[in-house]
Design a protein around this motif. Structure first.
Motif, PDB file in Angstrom:
ATOM      1  N   ASP A 141       0.901  -1.361  -0.088  1.00 18.14           N
ATOM      2  CA  ASP A 141       0.001   0.084   0.005  1.00 18.14           C
ATOM      3  C   ASP A 141       0.850   1.207   0.024  1.00 18.14           C
ATOM      4  N   ASN A 142       2.010   1.272   0.798  1.00 18.11           N
ATOM      5  CA  ASN A 142       2.719   2.444   0.593  1.00 18.11           C
ATOM      6  C   ASN A 142       3.855   2.494  -0.545  1.00 18.11           C
ATOM      7  N   LEU A 143       3.915   1.385  -1.167  1.00 15.49           N
ATOM      8  CA  LEU A 143       4.687   1.313  -2.458  1.00 15.49           C
ATOM      9  C   LEU A 143       4.027   2.018  -3.504  1.00 15.49           C
ATOM     10  N   ILE A 144       2.682   1.394  -3.975  1.00 16.22           N
ATOM     11  CA  ILE A 144       1.995   1.754  -5.076  1.00 16.22           C
ATOM     12  C   ILE A 144       1.617   3.094  -5.076  1.00 16.22           C
ATOM     13  N   THR A 197       1.780 -11.581  -4.512  1.00 16.84           N
ATOM     14  CA  THR A 197       2.300 -11.314  -5.675  1.00 16.84           C
ATOM     15  C   THR A 197       0.915 -10.504  -6.429  1.00 16.84           C
ATOM     16  N   GLY A 198       1.432  -9.689  -7.384  1.00 16.46           N
ATOM     17  CA  GLY A 198       0.148  -8.677  -8.083  1.00 16.46           C
ATOM     18  C   GLY A 198       0.991  -7.768  -8.913  1.00 16.46           C
ATOM     19  N   ILE A 199       0.009  -6.827  -9.559  1.00 20.10           N
ATOM     20  CA  ILE A 199       0.563  -5.907 -10.442  1.00 20.10           C
ATOM     21  C   ILE A 199      -0.101  -4.494  -9.636  1.00 20.10           C
ATOM     22  N   GLY A 200       0.767  -3.764  -9.419  1.00 20.62           N
ATOM     23  CA  GLY A 200       0.445  -2.459  -9.031  1.00 20.62           C
ATOM     24  C   GLY A 200       1.238  -1.025  -9.817  1.00 20.62           C
ATOM     25  N   ARG A 201       0.911  -0.095  -9.701  1.00 20.60           N
ATOM     26  CA  ARG A 201       1.313   1.144 -10.526  1.00 20.60           C
ATOM     27  C   ARG A 201       2.267   1.898  -9.488  1.00 20.60           C
ATOM     28  N   VAL A 202       3.562   1.910  -9.818  1.00 18.89           N
ATOM     29  CA  VAL A 202       4.427   2.486  -8.953  1.00 18.89           C
ATOM     30  C   VAL A 202       5.336   3.767  -9.674  1.00 18.89           C
ATOM     31  N   GLY A 223      29.837  -3.574  -1.619  1.00 22.49           N
ATOM     32  CA  GLY A 223      29.422  -2.874  -2.533  1.00 22.49           C
ATOM     33  C   GLY A 223      28.275  -3.652  -3.361  1.00 22.49           C
ATOM     34  N   VAL A 224      27.751  -4.884  -2.757  1.00 19.25           N
ATOM     35  CA  VAL A 224      26.614  -5.591  -3.372  1.00 19.25           C
ATOM     36  C   VAL A 224      25.362  -4.739  -3.309  1.00 19.25           C
ATOM     37  N   THR A 225      25.176  -3.816  -2.346  1.00 18.07           N
ATOM     38  CA  THR A 225      23.703  -3.052  -2.342  1.00 18.07           C
ATOM     39  C   THR A 225      24.072  -1.711  -2.947  1.00 18.07           C
ATOM     40  N   ASP A 226      23.136  -0.943  -3.512  1.00 25.20           N
ATOM     41  CA  ASP A 226      23.061   0.316  -4.113  1.00 25.20           C
ATOM     42  C   ASP A 226      22.866   1.231  -3.060  1.00 25.20           C
ATOM     43  N   HIS A 227      21.803   0.963  -2.239  1.00 21.73           N
ATOM     44  CA  HIS A 227      21.035   2.105  -1.170  1.00 21.73           C
ATOM     45  C   HIS A 227      21.134   1.344   0.261  1.00 21.73           C
ATOM     46  N   CYS A 228      21.196   2.123   1.171  1.00 24.09           N
ATOM     47  CA  CYS A 228      21.076   1.898   2.575  1.00 24.09           C
ATOM     48  C   CYS A 228      19.802   2.522   3.121  1.00 24.09           C
ATOM     49  N   ALA A 229      18.725   1.780   3.580  1.00 23.63           N
ATOM     50  CA  ALA A 229      17.571   2.361   4.017  1.00 23.63           C
ATOM     51  C   ALA A 229      17.518   2.114   5.599  1.00 23.63           C
ATOM     52  N   LEU A 230      16.910   3.101   6.140  1.00 22.93           N
ATOM     53  CA  LEU A 230      16.737   3.448   7.562  1.00 22.93           C
ATOM     54  C   LEU A 230      15.691   2.221   8.067  1.00 22.93           C
ATOM     55  N   ASP A 231      14.504   2.322   7.436  1.00 21.08           N
ATOM     56  CA  ASP A 231      13.303   1.534   7.635  1.00 21.08           C
ATOM     57  C   ASP A 231      12.703   1.012   6.495  1.00 21.08           C
ATOM     58  N   ASP A 232      11.332   0.273   7.054  1.00 25.41           N
ATOM     59  CA  ASP A 232      10.550   0.145   5.621  1.00 25.41           C
ATOM     60  C   ASP A 232      10.165   1.022   4.977  1.00 25.41           C
ATOM     61  N   ARG A 233       9.674   2.050   5.474  1.00 28.07           N
ATOM     62  CA  ARG A 233       8.980   3.283   4.637  1.00 28.07           C
ATOM     63  C   ARG A 233      10.067   4.053   3.875  1.00 28.07           C
ATOM     64  N   HIS A 234      11.447   4.168   4.305  1.00 23.64           N
ATOM     65  CA  HIS A 234      12.461   4.722   3.727  1.00 23.64           C
ATOM     66  C   HIS A 234      12.930   3.569   2.439  1.00 23.64           C
ATOM     67  N   HIS A 277      10.446   4.162   0.112  1.00 19.22           N
ATOM     68  CA  HIS A 277      10.557   5.687  -1.002  1.00 19.22           C
ATOM     69  C   HIS A 277      11.747   5.589  -1.747  1.00 19.22           C
ATOM     70  N   LEU A 278      12.827   4.633  -1.569  1.00 19.83           N
ATOM     71  CA  LEU A 278      13.911   4.491  -2.394  1.00 19.83           C
ATOM     72  C   LEU A 278      13.462   3.790  -3.532  1.00 19.83           C
ATOM     73  N   THR A 279      12.766   2.787  -3.575  1.00 21.23           N
ATOM     74  CA  THR A 279      12.133   1.876  -4.561  1.00 21.23           C
ATOM     75  C   THR A 279      11.228   2.683  -5.616  1.00 21.23           C
ATOM     76  N   ARG A 280      10.393   3.504  -5.045  1.00 19.69           N
ATOM     77  CA  ARG A 280       9.722   4.530  -5.859  1.00 19.69           C
ATOM     78  C   ARG A 280      10.458   5.427  -6.774  1.00 19.69           C
ATOM     79  N   LYS A 281      11.567   5.961  -6.009  1.00 19.89           N
ATOM     80  CA  LYS A 281      12.505   6.910  -6.866  1.00 19.89           C
ATOM     81  C   LYS A 281      13.370   6.147  -8.087  1.00 19.89           C
ATOM     82  N   ILE A 282      13.640   5.073  -7.598  1.00 17.13           N
ATOM     83  CA  ILE A 282      14.448   4.092  -8.640  1.00 17.13           C
ATOM     84  C   ILE A 282      13.284   3.744  -9.910  1.00 17.13           C
TER      85      ILE A 282
END
Length: 325
Positions: free
Chosen positions: A88-91, A121-126, A233-244, A247-252
């Motif tokens: 819900d917070n992603l789409i 699993t499912g299709i959502g608009r991000v 260097g495996v990861t691209d971003h470091c998130a502080l918590d779920d919501r962060h 947020h980074l996923t939506r930006k990507i």
């Protein structure tokens, strides 16, 4: 002979009259008739089907809860969002989420409950882009993979490949369910196929985004976010918590410069001519009782318009095309 043929092909005086050409039946016929809602059969069908539909809705609501109350409370106490809250917070706000295989795993493992197969699993608009979202549910057996979990995951990836949908993985998994690992790991279409599919989709420029919303190992110093962001260097971003992380996923996704190309003409939807709930009285729950499937189609397709073909052949099967007005 040739003179007679030329004479026969010569346009007649009547055909030469100017004006619009007249076609037979330009408009498409509509299906459906008003049912006799006062009949005993209709009312019996209606009540029986209503009971079944209500039962279905109750089971869906139970599945949406995920794991039991204790597991959900433990999950929330760790500062995590529940998996459906993550989606819900992603789409995009107010946009729909088309969930797939919601009843996967239902009553599949005897008395062992695995709601939605342990994965959503499912299709959502991000960020305006339709994406395939695959979210582990850690409230169901710690997010471990049952055989049905793997099957559901692979099916979602297959849909994404066929429709060129970017994939977003909200990972919070305990790996394979150990008591059932013999049916999870070794075969061609088992757990390893997930990564095979990811590699293939990446090679086809179908974006794969992973948001590790939970610990995948027992301790930070064994391979947590800080180590993989600073050292490996495996990861691209470091998130502080779920919501962060969301947020980074939506930006990507927003930066993908991805635009869906439609190969069909999309028109506004149109309601059928008849109320959908009349299906309860038409179909009913008695499998020995026949009904006219055209009455069902009339309450499903836009404007109740249906162009039937082979109507006189094999009359136990109705075939046709939904057409625009």
């Amino acid at each position: 002979m040739w003179a007679a043929l030329r004479l026969a092909l010569r346009p007649s005086a009547r055909a030469a009259v100017p004006g619009l050409r007249a076609y037979h039946g330009d408009s498409v016929a509509s299906l459906g008739t008003a049912p006799d809602s006062s009949s005993a059969i209709y009312q019996e069908n209606y009540e029986q089907m209503k009971v079944l539909v209500n039962q279905l809705h109750e089971r869906v609501q139970h599945i949406k809860l995920g794991g039991d109350e204790k597991a959900r409370a433990r999950h929330i106490s760790r500062g995590k969002l529940l998996p459906r809250e993550r989606i819900d917070n992603l789409i995009d706000p107010g946009s729909p989420f088309l969930e797939l295989s919601q009843f996967a795993g239902y009553q599949l493992y005897d008395n062992e409950e695995v709601p939605a197969g342990g994965i959503i699993t499912g299709i959502g608009r991000v960020s305006g882009v339709e994406c395939m979202i695959i979210a582990n549910d850690a409230t169901v057996k710690g997010g471990t993979y049952y055989p049905v979990t793997v099957k559901k995951h692979l099916r979602a990836q297959e849909i994404a490949m066929q429709n060129r949908l970017p994939c977003i993985y909200l990972v919070d998994s305990g790996g394979a369910n150990l008591p059932r690992q013999a049916d999870v790991f070794p075969d061609r279409d088992h757990f390893g196929r997930i990564f095979y599919n990811q590699a293939n989709m990446s090679s086809k420029n179908i974006t794969q985004v992973k948001a590790a919303t939970g610990e995948e190992v027992s301790a930070e110093d064994l391979g947590g976010a800080d180590l993989h962001c600073r050292k490996s260097g495996v990861t691209d971003h470091c998130a502080l918590d779920d919501r962060h992380a969301l947020h980074l996923t939506r930006k990507i996704v927003k930066s993908l410069n991805y635009q869906k190309k439609l190969e069909v003409t999309v028109e506004p939807p149109e309601d059928p001519l008849f109320p959908a709930d009349e299906l309860y009285g038409i179909v009913g729950a008695n499998l020995k009782r026949s009904f006219d499937v055209r009455e069902v189609i009339a309450r499903i397709v836009d404007g109740s318009r249906f162009n039937e073909f082979k109507a006189l052949y094999g009359d136990t099967l109705v075939t046709g095309i939904k057409v625009k007005n």
